[in-house]
Design a protein around this motif. Structure first.
Motif, PDB file in Angstrom:
ATOM      1  N   LEU A 227       0.871  -1.177   0.000  1.00  7.56           N
ATOM      2  CA  LEU A 227       0.000   0.000   0.000  1.00  7.56           C
ATOM      3  C   LEU A 227       0.899   1.215   0.000  1.00  7.56           C
ATOM      4  O   LEU A 227       1.806   1.303   0.824  1.00  7.56           O
ATOM      5  CB  LEU A 227      -0.884  -0.008   1.251  1.00  7.56           C
ATOM      6  CG  LEU A 227      -1.523   1.321   1.677  1.00  7.56           C
ATOM      7  CD1 LEU A 227      -2.613   1.745   0.695  1.00  7.56           C
ATOM      8  CD2 LEU A 227      -2.094   1.216   3.097  1.00  7.56           C
ATOM      9  N   ASP A 228       0.674   2.124  -0.948  1.00 10.31           N
ATOM     10  CA  ASP A 228       1.367   3.405  -0.836  1.00 10.31           C
ATOM     11  C   ASP A 228       0.343   4.526  -0.930  1.00 10.31           C
ATOM     12  O   ASP A 228      -0.596   4.461  -1.719  1.00 10.31           O
ATOM     13  CB  ASP A 228       2.488   3.548  -1.867  1.00 10.31           C
ATOM     14  CG  ASP A 228       2.007   3.708  -3.285  1.00 10.31           C
ATOM     15  OD1 ASP A 228       1.629   4.833  -3.656  1.00 10.31           O
ATOM     16  OD2 ASP A 228       2.031   2.722  -4.041  1.00 10.31           O
ATOM     17  N   PHE A 229       0.504   5.504  -0.053  1.00 12.97           N
ATOM     18  CA  PHE A 229      -0.488   6.576  -0.012  1.00 12.97           C
ATOM     19  C   PHE A 229       0.118   7.880   0.468  1.00 12.97           C
ATOM     20  O   PHE A 229       1.164   7.900   1.127  1.00 12.97           O
ATOM     21  CB  PHE A 229      -1.680   6.188   0.862  1.00 12.97           C
ATOM     22  CG  PHE A 229      -1.423   6.126   2.345  1.00 12.97           C
ATOM     23  CD1 PHE A 229      -1.504   7.273   3.145  1.00 12.97           C
ATOM     24  CD2 PHE A 229      -1.131   4.914   2.969  1.00 12.97           C
ATOM     25  CE1 PHE A 229      -1.285   7.219   4.516  1.00 12.97           C
ATOM     26  CE2 PHE A 229      -0.915   4.851   4.345  1.00 12.97           C
ATOM     27  CZ  PHE A 229      -0.995   6.004   5.117  1.00 12.97           C
ATOM     28  N   THR A 230      -0.561   8.967   0.114  1.00 17.95           N
ATOM     29  CA  THR A 230      -0.266  10.293   0.644  1.00 17.95           C
ATOM     30  C   THR A 230      -1.561  10.904   1.129  1.00 17.95           C
ATOM     31  O   THR A 230      -2.593  10.819   0.452  1.00 17.95           O
ATOM     32  CB  THR A 230       0.366  11.200  -0.433  1.00 17.95           C
ATOM     33  OG1 THR A 230       1.661  10.702  -0.763  1.00 17.95           O
ATOM     34  CG2 THR A 230       0.497  12.638   0.075  1.00 17.95           C
ATOM     35  N   VAL A 231      -1.504  11.496   2.320  1.00 16.80           N
ATOM     36  CA  VAL A 231      -2.635  12.262   2.844  1.00 16.80           C
ATOM     37  C   VAL A 231      -2.123  13.641   3.237  1.00 16.80           C
ATOM     38  O   VAL A 231      -0.966  13.803   3.623  1.00 16.80           O
ATOM     39  CB  VAL A 231      -3.311  11.578   4.048  1.00 16.80           C
ATOM     40  CG1 VAL A 231      -3.977  10.280   3.616  1.00 16.80           C
ATOM     41  CG2 VAL A 231      -2.325  11.319   5.180  1.00 16.80           C
ATOM     42  N   ALA A 232      -3.000  14.639   3.130  1.00 22.40           N
ATOM     43  CA  ALA A 232      -2.566  16.005   3.422  1.00 22.40           C
ATOM     44  C   ALA A 232      -3.730  16.837   3.931  1.00 22.40           C
ATOM     45  O   ALA A 232      -4.872  16.674   3.493  1.00 22.40           O
ATOM     46  CB  ALA A 232      -1.982  16.652   2.163  1.00 22.40           C
ATOM     47  N   THR A 233      -3.402  17.735   4.840  1.00 26.57           N
ATOM     48  CA  THR A 233      -4.406  18.654   5.389  1.00 26.57           C
ATOM     49  C   THR A 233      -4.248  20.068   4.845  1.00 26.57           C
ATOM     50  O   THR A 233      -5.052  20.943   5.169  1.00 26.57           O
ATOM     51  CB  THR A 233      -4.310  18.708   6.924  1.00 26.57           C
ATOM     52  OG1 THR A 233      -3.030  19.239   7.285  1.00 26.57           O
ATOM     53  CG2 THR A 233      -4.491  17.334   7.543  1.00 26.57           C
ATOM     54  N   GLN A 234      -3.204  20.289   4.034  1.00 26.07           N
ATOM     55  CA  GLN A 234      -2.984  21.628   3.476  1.00 26.07           C
ATOM     56  C   GLN A 234      -2.632  21.549   1.988  1.00 26.07           C
ATOM     57  O   GLN A 234      -1.728  22.218   1.501  1.00 26.07           O
ATOM     58  CB  GLN A 234      -1.903  22.365   4.264  1.00 26.07           C
ATOM     59  CG  GLN A 234      -2.301  22.687   5.699  1.00 26.07           C
ATOM     60  CD  GLN A 234      -1.221  23.414   6.469  1.00 26.07           C
ATOM     61  OE1 GLN A 234      -0.392  24.111   5.889  1.00 26.07           O
ATOM     62  NE2 GLN A 234      -1.223  23.253   7.789  1.00 26.07           N
ATOM     63  N   LEU A 235      -3.373  20.716   1.269  1.00 24.81           N
ATOM     64  CA  LEU A 235      -3.268  20.635  -0.180  1.00 24.81           C
ATOM     65  C   LEU A 235      -4.670  20.709  -0.776  1.00 24.81           C
ATOM     66  O   LEU A 235      -5.666  20.533  -0.075  1.00 24.81           O
ATOM     67  CB  LEU A 235      -2.587  19.333  -0.616  1.00 24.81           C
ATOM     68  CG  LEU A 235      -1.095  19.179  -0.299  1.00 24.81           C
ATOM     69  CD1 LEU A 235      -0.595  17.831  -0.782  1.00 24.81           C
ATOM     70  CD2 LEU A 235      -0.263  20.307  -0.910  1.00 24.81           C
ATOM     71  N   THR A 236      -4.731  20.947  -2.063  1.00 22.69           N
ATOM     72  CA  THR A 236      -6.024  21.024  -2.730  1.00 22.69           C
ATOM     73  C   THR A 236      -6.799  19.722  -2.528  1.00 22.69           C
ATOM     74  O   THR A 236      -6.212  18.634  -2.534  1.00 22.69           O
ATOM     75  CB  THR A 236      -5.842  21.319  -4.238  1.00 22.69           C
ATOM     76  OG1 THR A 236      -7.103  21.582  -4.820  1.00 22.69           O
ATOM     77  CG2 THR A 236      -5.188  20.153  -4.964  1.00 22.69           C
ATOM     78  N   PRO A 237      -8.101  19.781  -2.304  1.00 22.54           N
ATOM     79  CA  PRO A 237      -8.881  18.565  -2.054  1.00 22.54           C
ATOM     80  C   PRO A 237      -8.863  17.595  -3.240  1.00 22.54           C
ATOM     81  O   PRO A 237      -9.089  17.998  -4.388  1.00 22.54           O
ATOM     82  CB  PRO A 237     -10.301  19.097  -1.801  1.00 22.54           C
ATOM     83  CG  PRO A 237     -10.091  20.503  -1.324  1.00 22.54           C
ATOM     84  CD  PRO A 237      -8.905  21.002  -2.095  1.00 22.54           C
ATOM     85  N   TYR A 238      -8.582  16.342  -2.919  1.00 28.46           N
ATOM     86  CA  TYR A 238      -8.538  15.300  -3.960  1.00 28.46           C
ATOM     87  C   TYR A 238      -8.580  13.939  -3.273  1.00 28.46           C
ATOM     88  O   TYR A 238      -8.107  13.791  -2.151  1.00 28.46           O
ATOM     89  CB  TYR A 238      -7.258  15.425  -4.788  1.00 28.46           C
ATOM     90  CG  TYR A 238      -7.131  14.394  -5.882  1.00 28.46           C
ATOM     91  CD1 TYR A 238      -7.923  14.459  -7.034  1.00 28.46           C
ATOM     92  CD2 TYR A 238      -6.225  13.342  -5.777  1.00 28.46           C
ATOM     93  CE1 TYR A 238      -7.806  13.522  -8.042  1.00 28.46           C
ATOM     94  CE2 TYR A 238      -6.091  12.394  -6.784  1.00 28.46           C
ATOM     95  CZ  TYR A 238      -6.883  12.491  -7.913  1.00 28.46           C
ATOM     96  OH  TYR A 238      -6.770  11.553  -8.906  1.00 28.46           O
ATOM     97  N   GLN A 239      -9.121  12.944  -3.972  1.00 21.80           N
ATOM     98  CA  GLN A 239      -9.091  11.582  -3.440  1.00 21.80           C
ATOM     99  C   GLN A 239      -9.225  10.561  -4.558  1.00 21.80           C
ATOM    100  O   GLN A 239      -9.923  10.789  -5.542  1.00 21.80           O
ATOM    101  CB  GLN A 239     -10.192  11.360  -2.397  1.00 21.80           C
ATOM    102  CG  GLN A 239     -11.605  11.661  -2.857  1.00 21.80           C
ATOM    103  CD  GLN A 239     -12.602  11.521  -1.721  1.00 21.80           C
ATOM    104  OE1 GLN A 239     -13.124  10.440  -1.468  1.00 21.80           O
ATOM    105  NE2 GLN A 239     -12.859  12.625  -1.024  1.00 21.80           N
ATOM    106  N   ARG A 240      -8.537   9.452  -4.405  1.00 23.14           N
ATOM    107  CA  ARG A 240      -8.586   8.342  -5.349  1.00 23.14           C
ATOM    108  C   ARG A 240      -8.087   7.075  -4.662  1.00 23.14           C
ATOM    109  O   ARG A 240      -7.278   7.126  -3.738  1.00 23.14           O
ATOM    110  CB  ARG A 240      -7.680   8.572  -6.560  1.00 23.14           C
ATOM    111  CG  ARG A 240      -8.227   9.396  -7.700  1.00 23.14           C
ATOM    112  CD  ARG A 240      -9.425   8.742  -8.407  1.00 23.14           C
ATOM    113  NE  ARG A 240      -9.734   9.454  -9.629  1.00 23.14           N
ATOM    114  CZ  ARG A 240     -10.439  10.577  -9.709  1.00 23.14           C
ATOM    115  NH1 ARG A 240     -10.900  11.132  -8.593  1.00 23.14           N
ATOM    116  NH2 ARG A 240     -10.689  11.152 -10.863  1.00 23.14           N
ATOM    117  N   ILE A 241      -8.528   5.937  -5.163  1.00 23.22           N
ATOM    118  CA  ILE A 241      -7.894   4.650  -4.861  1.00 23.22           C
ATOM    119  C   ILE A 241      -7.651   3.945  -6.189  1.00 23.22           C
ATOM    120  O   ILE A 241      -8.539   3.884  -7.046  1.00 23.22           O
ATOM    121  CB  ILE A 241      -8.765   3.750  -3.959  1.00 23.22           C
ATOM    122  CG1 ILE A 241      -8.808   4.274  -2.527  1.00 23.22           C
ATOM    123  CG2 ILE A 241      -8.223   2.308  -3.952  1.00 23.22           C
ATOM    124  CD1 ILE A 241      -9.684   3.445  -1.599  1.00 23.22           C
TER     125      ILE A 241
END
Length: 337
Positions: A227-241
């Motif tokens: 599993l590799d992932f990035t999460v952020a609280t100060q980036l433009t909203p985006y999501q994917r799997i």
């Protein structure tokens, strides 16, 4: 509403936004749930929210709600540092509990939930596992359509720089990994149907808040699976799997904040053509994942089905979060027991 003899009467701890906007409407849209009471430390706020959402009872303290004999189950959306203490208090008051994620501040604290009285259910409120798109995606993985699933890849971000927001308060469990990093971890465990062995992280912290504002992780599930992932609280909203196998790739377009008023889309392709038109798209039925979640646990509370998830599952997720924070300190892989 379903059979009146099969109804779970929910009490909601606090007037948190996730409850007001997502979970309470989900309970009200469910087949087996009633939002029967809400509590806040501010009685006026509790009464205002109850009036706005059509909830019969409002309490000015959590203790009053937990003492109400008419309440069967508690939804706990309090800040992270209050998840375990109030969940245990609710259990001691004879209630079942659906607790917001993450279940605790760390695995050590989560272990306090492992010895519950018989007949009491505590579960972590990962609504995504109740959504038809996740269920269908796992069916596709299990069918072998992707070949052998080797990589689960995810990105999840939003922008929030408000110092008064609890997500930006490090001392009470704020930060991106705790708030949304738990979701990709659940995704890896859900789609691989396995537990991770080790993890490594790269984290950037806000210099004012001290919270992780961008966190990337590599989580090893063994046998070449990661599993590799990035999460952020100060980036433009985006999501994917992305679920990438030896033969095909499956993409979940809105995996986490799936809107309840439109059918979600899964995209399957073999990489032979990169145009969007080459992908095979499947649209799932419209679904309120919060209603689905509360119905699953209502049926569990009522003894109609076996609980699909409980404290042991939540503890496993916390162990991975702990490993990522441990890796941040050492710059090396951290083992997950």
């Amino acid at each position: 509403m379903g059979d009146a003899s099969k109804v779970v009467r929910w009490g909601i701890l606090s007037t948190a936004k996730i409850g007001r906007e997502k979970v309470i409407p989900g309970i009200q849209n469910s087949k087996y749930g009633v939002a029967a009471a809400i509590a806040s430390r501010d009685l006026g706020r509790a009464m205002e929210t109850a009036s706005a959402l059509g909830i019969a009872k409002a309490y000015g303290s959590y203790d009053e709600l937990l003492s109400d004999p008419d309440i069967d189950a508690i939804y706990n959306p309090l800040p992270n540092h209050l998840h375990v203490p109030l969940t245990l208090q609710a259990v001691e008051a004879g209630k079942h509990v659906l607790c917001e994620k993450p279940i605790a501040l760390n695995a050590e604290e989560a272990r306090r939930l492992m010895n519950l009285p018989e007949g009491r259910l505590v579960a972590e409120a990962f609504m995504v596992r109740a959504h038809p798109q996740w269920i269908r995606a796992r069916e596709i993985v299990r069918s072998g359509a992707l070949g052998e699933l080797k990589v689960v890849q995810s990105f999840f971000s939003y922008f929030n720089s408000d110092p008064a927001n609890i997500r930006n308060m490090a001392d009470i469990g704020g930060g991106g990994l705790m708030d949304i990093g738990c979701y990709p971890i659940v995704a890896g465990r859900y789609f691989f149907e396995a537990e991770p062995k080790r993890a490594i992280s790269l984290i950037d912290r806000d210099p004012q808040f001290g919270t992780d504002r961008v966190a990337s992780a590599l989580v090893d599930f063994g046998n070449g699976r990661r599993l590799d992932f990035t999460v952020a609280t100060q980036l433009t909203p985006y999501q994917r799997i992305q679920l990438v196998g030896t033969e095909k790739r499956l993409e979940i377009l809105i995996p986490y904040n799936a809107p309840g008023n439109e059918g979600m889309v899964l995209r399957l392709d073999d990489g032979s053509k990169f145009a969007d038109a080459a992908a095979i798209c499947e649209t799932l039925p419209v679904s309120d994942q919060y209603a689905e979640l509360t119905d699953i646990f209502a049926l569990s509370f009522l003894g109609e089905i076996d609980p699909p998830y409980g404290p042991a599952d939540a503890l496993q997720n916390m162990k991975t979060l702990d490993a990522l924070f441990a890796s941040e300190k050492t710059g090396a892989w951290a083992e997950i027991e």
